[in-house]
Design an enzyme around this catalytic site. Sequence first.
Site, PDB file in Angstrom:
ATOM      1  N   LYS A  20      94.661 -34.693  84.871  1.00 14.26           N
ATOM      2  CA  LYS A  20      95.193 -35.167  86.156  1.00 14.26           C
ATOM      3  C   LYS A  20      96.000 -36.454  85.954  1.00 14.26           C
ATOM      4  O   LYS A  20      96.957 -36.715  86.680  1.00 14.26           O
ATOM      5  CB  LYS A  20      94.014 -35.413  87.098  1.00 14.26           C
ATOM      6  CG  LYS A  20      94.399 -35.773  88.516  1.00 14.26           C
ATOM      7  CD  LYS A  20      93.148 -35.755  89.386  1.00 14.26           C
ATOM      8  CE  LYS A  20      93.381 -36.309  90.761  1.00 14.26           C
ATOM      9  NZ  LYS A  20      92.144 -36.287  91.570  1.00 14.26           N
ATOM     10  N   GLU A  48      92.372 -37.658  99.351  1.00 12.76           N
ATOM     11  CA  GLU A  48      90.924 -37.659  99.102  1.00 12.76           C
ATOM     12  C   GLU A  48      90.136 -38.476 100.137  1.00 12.76           C
ATOM     13  O   GLU A  48      89.127 -37.982 100.665  1.00 12.76           O
ATOM     14  CB  GLU A  48      90.644 -38.151  97.672  1.00 12.76           C
ATOM     15  CG  GLU A  48      91.062 -37.116  96.635  1.00 12.76           C
ATOM     16  CD  GLU A  48      91.234 -37.669  95.233  1.00 12.76           C
ATOM     17  OE1 GLU A  48      90.917 -38.856  95.008  1.00 12.76           O
ATOM     18  OE2 GLU A  48      91.710 -36.919  94.361  1.00 12.76           O
ATOM     19  N   ASP A  59      88.437 -30.022  95.316  1.00 11.61           N
ATOM     20  CA  ASP A  59      88.578 -31.413  94.863  1.00 11.61           C
ATOM     21  C   ASP A  59      88.935 -31.315  93.390  1.00 11.61           C
ATOM     22  O   ASP A  59      88.077 -31.071  92.541  1.00 11.61           O
ATOM     23  CB  ASP A  59      87.245 -32.145  95.097  1.00 11.61           C
ATOM     24  CG  ASP A  59      87.228 -33.549  94.485  1.00 11.61           C
ATOM     25  OD1 ASP A  59      88.254 -33.970  93.920  1.00 11.61           O
ATOM     26  OD2 ASP A  59      86.174 -34.214  94.582  1.00 11.61           O
ATOM     27  N   ASP A  96      85.802 -45.769  97.732  1.00 12.26           N
ATOM     28  CA  ASP A  96      85.679 -44.739  96.693  1.00 12.26           C
ATOM     29  C   ASP A  96      85.682 -45.380  95.309  1.00 12.26           C
ATOM     30  O   ASP A  96      86.733 -45.778  94.799  1.00 12.26           O
ATOM     31  CB  ASP A  96      86.850 -43.747  96.859  1.00 12.26           C
ATOM     32  CG  ASP A  96      86.817 -42.629  95.814  1.00 12.26           C
ATOM     33  OD1 ASP A  96      85.976 -42.678  94.895  1.00 12.26           O
ATOM     34  OD2 ASP A  96      87.645 -41.708  95.918  1.00 12.26           O
TER      35      ASP A  96
END
Length: 621
Positions: free
Chosen positions: A87, A187, A25, A209
């Site tokens: 990221k 994800e 992850d 999420d």
Amino acid sequence: MALLQIQEPGGKTAKALHRLAVGIDLGTTNSLVAASCGGSVEILPDTDGDYLLPSIVRYREGQPALVGKEAKLGLIEDAENTLSSIKRFLGKSLTELKTQNKYLPYKFDESRSDTSPAIVTVDGVKDPVQVSADILRKLAKRAEQCLKGPLDGTVITVPAYFNDSQRQQTRDAARLAGLNVLRLLNEPTAAAVAYGLDSKDQGNIVIFDLGGGTFDVSLLSLQKGVFEVLATGGDTSLGGDDFDYVIADWVAAQLSSKTESEFTVNAQLLQIANAAKHQLSFDESVQLSFDDWSASLSREEFAKLTEKLVSKTINTCRRVLRDASLSVEDIDNIVMVGGSTRMPVVREAVAKYFNKAPLTNIDPDKVVAVGAGIQADVLIGNKPADSFLLLDVNPLSLGIETMGELVEKIIPRNTTIPVVRAQEFTTFKDGQTVMSFHVVQGERELVTDCRSLARFELRGIPPMVAGAAKIKVSFQVDADGLLSVAAQELSSGTKAEVQVKPSYGLDSGAIEQMLQDSYDNAQTDMEARSIKEAQIEARQLISAIANARSVDESLLPIDESRRIEIAVDELEAALIDAGSNQIHALIEKLNLVSGDFAARRMDLTIAEALRGESIDKVNSQ
Ligand code: AMP
């Protein structure tokens, strides 16, 4: 590859091949690595027993880079050489980054503003791919130490909204780190996989999420071990940080009223707010203090203060359900992911909306990595190959520009991928040998309102009359969301293709905005489209009549010719600003006044074709 020795029935020792695969992850703030150990997938810790690797890299002169918690101190001491939240940089140009973030503590090589951001450090220029590779390398090393052998394969998770270029750069980073990428996995899909292992649910699952700074909702359908992503939605600027701000604002307001001077939110207040928020996940109320001020905040008050934020998340859920044409009764499970789903206020709102308690028994920080680890084990072949298959969706429609700057959607938004779709197109002009293709992405009807992905040309089309050539355009989106577009002329087989690694800068916020724009403009877009289509039809008719007249003017009596001219003039005038109904009415009128002329031309053509042929022969042909 590690060879595991197992005991055969009867006592002989056999060597079984156990290939080492991990799930990673790769997070904005923290990253994790998971692998199957003795039957279950576990998060692999570092030598201190810590699971989370802060996604931070500190570059040093003449020494290896520090990655993770060792790099953390550099955020204050050596900000220029300590890269975090990288990221967010993936797939973006420097110009885009600068418009999105006003303050970035790095030195950039400004001469490369159109390409991937080049960050100048004491250890040379680094781009986001290299920085991500350093993080991946560190995780891989941790895994190899834990698993005692080199890795054979890796599954890396990416946000569902990552575009092709962000996915490609993630793959590039993995390659640079020497990893064999088995697959990039969305994800939310990974989170569903994590729970699929535990409870083998069938039905529809919502993945909710809520992290520190972003929010994503995905709706998955699970049937006989096959996951399919039905719809996705989200907000890139909604997360736990916003809840901190609400408490910090509340404290600042109390302090301002007490001291009668304006009190603004600062880092210290945010820290207090964050600690209070965490405590409220365990206790009914929390005591906050700052200098000589102190007050208590109850869960109930906190719920009132954050009502707007929470209802934003529920509205997104509502939209995702609507996209998939499902209602709350159709949802069987809700999986909670991200640290902010620990907040009871969030859990309660979700439970209330869906009318059932969300799944929370896997740590919401680990659930994505666990799912990636499970998937890696399947893909590397340690589990039956067809244990389950994962399908995702493309978040925005993909299409092609057609006449009049209109968009023809080839793969609609939320289509399950991998997918191949083809459609035939034709030439517009007689003798046309080249055709230009413009690949676009978005929900709007006009090209100018969509995002341009690529342009390419098909050359070598055999000359034919307009409309006769058949050009097959195929769109293929692979399992990682990468798009290939091919155009082929069917009679000659001549072909052109483009692999789209689209331009930079489409994050989930941009996608949300594009969707919002398409909802807001649906009515005007449809009108604009029907006007454009009417205009194309009108222009084709005007041009056909002009051609006919240049050839067969002799067949037109003066008064009829005049009537056609007037109708053409009226139609041309209408093309400037008339609506589609009026244009259609004038097209009909022009068809009517030119109908006799067309009939006479047809008669003449037939007469010419029949000249010299007997009726019997014609009939027998
Ligand atoms: P993530 O990006 O998933 O690690 O989420 C981090 C966010 O979760 C931060 O905003 C944290 O403050 C928040 N968070 C973590 N633990 C808790 C907790 N126990 N209660 C409330 N928020 C939490």
